[in-house]
Every structure is written in structure tokens, then in C-alpha cells.
Write an enzyme that holds these catalytic residues in place. Structure first.
Site, mmCIF file in Angstrom:
data_model
loop_
_atom_site.group_PDB
_atom_site.id
_atom_site.type_symbol
_atom_site.label_atom_id
_atom_site.label_comp_id
_atom_site.label_asym_id
_atom_site.label_seq_id
_atom_site.Cartn_x
_atom_site.Cartn_y
_atom_site.Cartn_z
ATOM 1 N N GLY A 14 0.832 -1.211 0.000
ATOM 2 C CA GLY A 14 0.000 0.000 0.000
ATOM 3 C C GLY A 14 0.863 1.255 0.000
ATOM 4 O O GLY A 14 1.859 1.324 0.711
ATOM 5 N N ARG A 81 -1.790 -6.349 -2.218
ATOM 6 C CA ARG A 81 -2.289 -7.684 -1.890
ATOM 7 C C ARG A 81 -3.190 -8.255 -2.971
ATOM 8 O O ARG A 81 -3.438 -9.443 -2.994
ATOM 9 C CB ARG A 81 -3.091 -7.644 -0.598
ATOM 10 C CG ARG A 81 -2.528 -6.787 0.441
ATOM 11 C CD ARG A 81 -3.445 -6.692 1.608
ATOM 12 N NE ARG A 81 -4.421 -5.617 1.437
ATOM 13 C CZ ARG A 81 -5.644 -5.664 1.852
ATOM 14 N NH1 ARG A 81 -6.102 -6.724 2.420
ATOM 15 N NH2 ARG A 81 -6.462 -4.641 1.673
ATOM 16 N N ASP A 115 5.610 -4.712 6.154
ATOM 17 C CA ASP A 115 5.877 -6.086 6.598
ATOM 18 C C ASP A 115 5.577 -7.119 5.515
ATOM 19 O O ASP A 115 6.346 -8.057 5.303
ATOM 20 C CB ASP A 115 5.129 -6.396 7.905
ATOM 21 C CG ASP A 115 3.623 -6.237 7.785
ATOM 22 O OD1 ASP A 115 3.178 -5.371 7.011
ATOM 23 O OD2 ASP A 115 2.880 -6.983 8.462
ATOM 24 N N SER A 117 5.654 -6.729 2.223
ATOM 25 C CA SER A 117 6.655 -6.659 1.150
ATOM 26 C C SER A 117 7.967 -7.293 1.597
ATOM 27 O O SER A 117 8.635 -7.984 0.822
ATOM 28 C CB SER A 117 6.921 -5.206 0.757
ATOM 29 O OG SER A 117 5.708 -4.554 0.494
ATOM 30 N N THR A 138 4.928 2.409 5.926
ATOM 31 C CA THR A 138 3.506 2.062 6.018
ATOM 32 C C THR A 138 2.822 2.985 7.026
ATOM 33 O O THR A 138 3.380 3.262 8.099
ATOM 34 C CB THR A 138 3.227 0.593 6.447
ATOM 35 O OG1 THR A 138 1.831 0.468 6.750
ATOM 36 C CG2 THR A 138 3.992 0.147 7.679
ATOM 37 N N ASP A 140 0.579 2.095 8.765
ATOM 38 C CA ASP A 140 0.218 1.251 9.904
ATOM 39 C C ASP A 140 1.307 1.289 10.991
ATOM 40 O O ASP A 140 1.046 0.924 12.136
ATOM 41 C CB ASP A 140 0.010 -0.209 9.457
ATOM 42 C CG ASP A 140 -1.010 -0.328 8.336
ATOM 43 O OD1 ASP A 140 -1.785 0.624 8.135
ATOM 44 O OD2 ASP A 140 -1.020 -1.367 7.654
ATOM 45 N N ASP A 142 3.706 -0.666 11.512
ATOM 46 C CA ASP A 142 3.853 -1.963 12.172
ATOM 47 C C ASP A 142 4.916 -2.854 11.525
ATOM 48 O O ASP A 142 4.931 -4.064 11.733
ATOM 49 C CB ASP A 142 2.498 -2.700 12.195
ATOM 50 C CG ASP A 142 1.992 -3.020 10.793
ATOM 51 O OD1 ASP A 142 2.520 -2.452 9.802
ATOM 52 O OD2 ASP A 142 1.067 -3.840 10.677
ATOM 53 N N MET A 182 -7.247 3.792 9.513
ATOM 54 C CA MET A 182 -6.654 2.555 8.985
ATOM 55 C C MET A 182 -5.654 1.971 9.993
ATOM 56 O O MET A 182 -5.522 2.473 11.103
ATOM 57 C CB MET A 182 -5.971 2.835 7.656
ATOM 58 C CG MET A 182 -6.923 2.942 6.483
ATOM 59 S SD MET A 182 -5.984 3.127 4.952
ATOM 60 C CE MET A 182 -7.251 2.704 3.758
ATOM 61 N N ARG A 184 -4.909 -1.723 9.640
ATOM 62 C CA ARG A 184 -5.046 -3.178 9.525
ATOM 63 C C ARG A 184 -5.073 -3.805 10.910
ATOM 64 O O ARG A 184 -5.886 -3.394 11.728
ATOM 65 C CB ARG A 184 -3.916 -3.730 8.668
ATOM 66 C CG ARG A 184 -4.296 -5.029 7.988
ATOM 67 C CD ARG A 184 -3.315 -5.423 6.950
ATOM 68 N NE ARG A 184 -3.555 -4.697 5.710
ATOM 69 C CZ ARG A 184 -2.814 -4.803 4.639
ATOM 70 N NH1 ARG A 184 -1.776 -5.608 4.634
ATOM 71 N NH2 ARG A 184 -3.094 -4.154 3.551
HETATM 72 O O1 F6P Z 1 -1.276 -1.375 4.984
HETATM 73 C C1 F6P Z 1 -1.661 -0.094 4.621
HETATM 74 C C2 F6P Z 1 -3.154 -0.002 4.463
HETATM 75 O O2 F6P Z 1 -3.496 1.323 4.141
HETATM 76 C C3 F6P Z 1 -3.954 -0.483 5.672
HETATM 77 O O3 F6P Z 1 -3.999 0.471 6.703
HETATM 78 C C4 F6P Z 1 -5.282 -0.767 5.028
HETATM 79 O O4 F6P Z 1 -6.042 -1.710 5.735
HETATM 80 C C5 F6P Z 1 -4.876 -1.347 3.707
HETATM 81 O O5 F6P Z 1 -3.594 -0.835 3.407
HETATM 82 C C6 F6P Z 1 -5.817 -1.011 2.593
HETATM 83 O O6 F6P Z 1 -5.385 -1.648 1.474
HETATM 84 P P1 F6P Z 1 -6.000 -1.411 0.034
HETATM 85 O O7 F6P Z 1 -5.377 -0.163 -0.512
HETATM 86 O O8 F6P Z 1 -5.623 -2.623 -0.699
HETATM 87 O O9 F6P Z 1 -7.478 -1.235 0.220
#
Ligand code: F6P
Length: 359
Positions: A14, A81, A115, A117, A138, A140, A142, A182, A184
């Protein structure tokens, strides 16, 4: 010093603000050491032979055409993803990846990712002689074994501004406003938002909560004469009875809006409230000074350790200092959650914010 002549760099997972600033610093630091940089498009995909997608990154392009230090997103694009491959495909990709790196004559790779990647890259290079240096990013925050990942500061400033805007409307209408951020499976962004934005409740995936205790807190602040309330929730939190609130979109699990679940539960008990799900707004915009500086430090550090001949490392911040750890070790540790005894959990609770468990 190792003889490194040409390296590749890509962004993966992301996006967030500060990715371009990181690409910028990698190219500038490499330039100073006469190392060529190839920008690989769309993460690992750009190196799958024979469909190589790349460009030679020139400092003049970054400065003239992209103004990389200042922009959100990634000029190299990113794959997420949505692009999961089967085991058989993964083995094919692994071979194609190694071939792509050889074909371009890359001595090393710099991977700007979180994480996920780091995990995918480590599997792609395992058992090969490819050398990788990962730079964590990120919203996140994390990524394993680092206290900070690029993009987090910009995101927490966006969420803080959202809280400032929500406070005035919450006050005007004597309402509870619920902001979903956000993150995750990690509650870092929610926790920082709750403290900086002065929430009275913060619900995160790592700490069990109860609706009863949320209501107790809302009553408590009302009894103290405060006419409105701000609640921050992290998107990845489960329902009170442990249900995961996700739906599948094109084969990928996406969060459906935990804020709406909490909102409904509060409304059923007579608490007037509205919700805001901030979504991808948190990932865009111009990077903050802090993200630009960390991006610069990480890029310079990555080039330094590459030239020192270090292999398969992830650049991290530990005890406030930039350093590096073994990539495979970091991947084995897994993503960095909010721990119950985190100083910010204690700070929030000391400020009277309900952060789960007993009220
Ligand atoms: O990992 C970063 C993130 O923005 C998360 O906080 C969120 O859940 C996810 O990516 C959203 O992913 P996508 O852009 O695939 O909807």
C-alpha cells in the site's frame, strides 16, 4: 567498500506519503557514490523476466519532472495484496525474479515496503545470491523491529486534522463522533490519533474492549459537563464477540467499517452519534517534514550499508537511532503490534481515555 555499480529500487504494498522522497534520497545518495539506479515499476512484478518494467532514474528527472521530495504516491507505482499468486506461480516468479535481476545487471535491490513486502521479498530471494536492503514504510507503523515506518507521520497528521474538524461539529450538536482510521491489525495510528486529537475512547485490535465500558466512559464525560465526545476506532478491530468485519472484493479481504458496528451499538443504547471512515485519504498528500527527513536518512543509510557489503538487511529505527537488522530475522518476528504496556497506552489511560479492557 564493495564494488556496487548498479542497483534497482522499487516500492511495494500500500502506498503512503514519503515514498517518492525515499526514492529521491536513494538516487541522490547513490549518485554521490557513482552508483546507477534503475527504478523498477510495480514492485516485484517489474522484475519478472521477460516482462521487465524499469527506467534508469536520473536526478534531473526526479527534480524537474516529479518534484519527488514533495509529492504523495509513488512514481514507480506499487502492487498490492490484490496480486497474490499460487504456490506454483510463486516458484515460477522466483525464477523469473532472479533472471530479471541478472538481466538488468543489478548488484543489489532496495525495497521500499512494509511487513508484507519484506516477507514476499525474503521468500523471493531465499536460497539465491540476490542482495536486498529493505526500507520500512507504512501508515500502519507496524513493520517488524522498527519504531518508525515512513508515511506514518503524514497519516497521523491527516487523522489529527480530521479530529480537529470533527470536534467543532461534535460540540455544535452535542453528539458523539466516531472516526475510523486505517492500520489493519495494528492500532498505532488510532492510538496516536486519539491522543493528538483528544478522544475519550480509543478502540484498537490489540486490546479487548466492551460496549458497556465505552458507554460508561461516555456517561462519565457527560457527567463532567462535556457536551460532546470523540471516539477513535481502528479498522481492524473485531466485534465484541470476536467476529472479523471483512468482505471480499475481487478476491481480497477488505474492512467493512468497524465504526458502523460501534455506531449501531451506541445508537441502540440511545447515544446520538455519527461516523466518519477516513479511508485512503490517510495515504495521500504531501509528506510532512518528519517523513521527508526519515526518508532521507533511510535512503542514505541504505546506500551506505550496501557499499559496506552488508547483505539482506532491513533499515530500522531502534531506540531513536537509525540502524539495521537481519531481514529474515525481522520477517520471522512478524508485524509490530501495540503492546498493552506501551508508553502511549499508559499515557492515553492516564489522560482518561478508555483504551479497552476494564473501564
Ligand atoms: O497497509 C496499509 C493499508 O493502508 C492499511 O492500513 C489498510 O487496511 C490497507 O492498506 C488497505 O489496502 P487497500 O489499498 O488494498 O485497500
Amino acid at each position: 567498500m564493495k564494488n556496487v555499480k548498479r542497483i534497482g529500487v522499487f516500492t511495494s504494498g500500500g502506498d503512503c506519503s514519503g515514498l517518492n522522497a525515499t526514492i529521491n534520497s536513494v538516487v541522490r545518495a547513490a549518485n554521490e557514490k557513482n552508483v546507477e539506479v534503475y527504478g523498477i515499476y510495480e514492485g516485484t512484478d517489474g522484475l519478472f523476466y521477460p516482462n521487465l518494467k524499469y527506467t534508469k532514474l536520473k536526478l534531473s528527472d526526479l527534480a524537474n519532472n516529479f518534484s519527488c521530495m514533495r509529492t504523495g504516491g509513488t512514481v514507480l507505482k506499487s502492487k498490492n495484496r490484490d496480486n497474490k499468486s499460487s504456490d506454483a506461480d510463486f516458484e515460477k516468479n522466483k525464477i523469473a525474479f532472479e533472471r530479471g535481476i541478472k538481466e538488468l545487471g543489478l548488484d543489489s535491490l532496495i525495497v521500499i515496503g512494509g511487513d508484507g513486502s519484506a516477507e514476499i521479498t525474503s521468500r523471493l530471494i531465499e536460497g539465491t545470491d540476490t542482495n536486498v536492503i529493505c526500507i520500512p514504510k507504512t501508515i500502519d507503523n507496524d513493520t517488524p523491529m522498527t519504531e518508525y515506518s515512513i508515511g506514518f507521520d503524514t497519516a497521523r497528521n491527516v487523522t489529527m486534522e480530521a479530529m480537529d474538524r470533527l470536534q467543532t461539529t461534535a460540540f455544535s450538536h452535542n453528539r458523539t463522533m466516531i472516526l475510523e482510521v486505517m492500520g489493519r491489525d495494528a492500532g498505532h495510528l488510532a492510538l496516536h490519533t486519539a491522543i493528538a486529537g483528544e478522544a475519550c475512547v480509543c478502540i484498537i485490535p490489540e486490546i479487548p474492549y466492551s460496549i458497556d465500558n465505552v458507554c460508561k466512559k461516555l456517561d462519565e464525560i457527560k457527567n463532567k459537563g462535556i457536551s460532546y465526545a470523540l471516539v477513535v476506532v481502528a479498522e481492524g478491530t473485531k466485534t465484541e464477540n470476536g467476529e472479523n468485519l471483512v468482505i471480499e472484493k475481487c478476491g481480497v479481504e477488505c474492512y467493512t467499517g468497524f465504526a458502523n458496528y460501534i455506531s449501531q451499538k451506541l445508537a441502540e443504547r440511545g447515544y446520538l452519534n455519527r461516523t466518519v471512515i477516513l479511508g485512503h485519504i490517510q495515504r495521500g498528500g504531501t509528506p510532512t517534514a518528519y517523513d521527508r527527513i526519515v526518508a532521507s536518512e533511510f535512503g542514505v543509510y541504505a546506500i551506505d550499508i550496501l557499499l559496506q557489503g552488508k547483505n539482506n538487511r532491513i533499515v530500522v529505527i531502534k531506540d531513536g537511532k537509525v540502524t539495521d537488522v537481519d531481514l529474515f530475522e525481522a520477517v520471522a518476528v512478524g508485524n509490530r503490534p501495540v503492546f498493552k504496556d506501551d508508553i502511549l497506552v499508559r499515557t492515553a489511560r492516564a489522560l482518561g481515555i478508555y483504551v479497552g479492557d476494564g473501564g
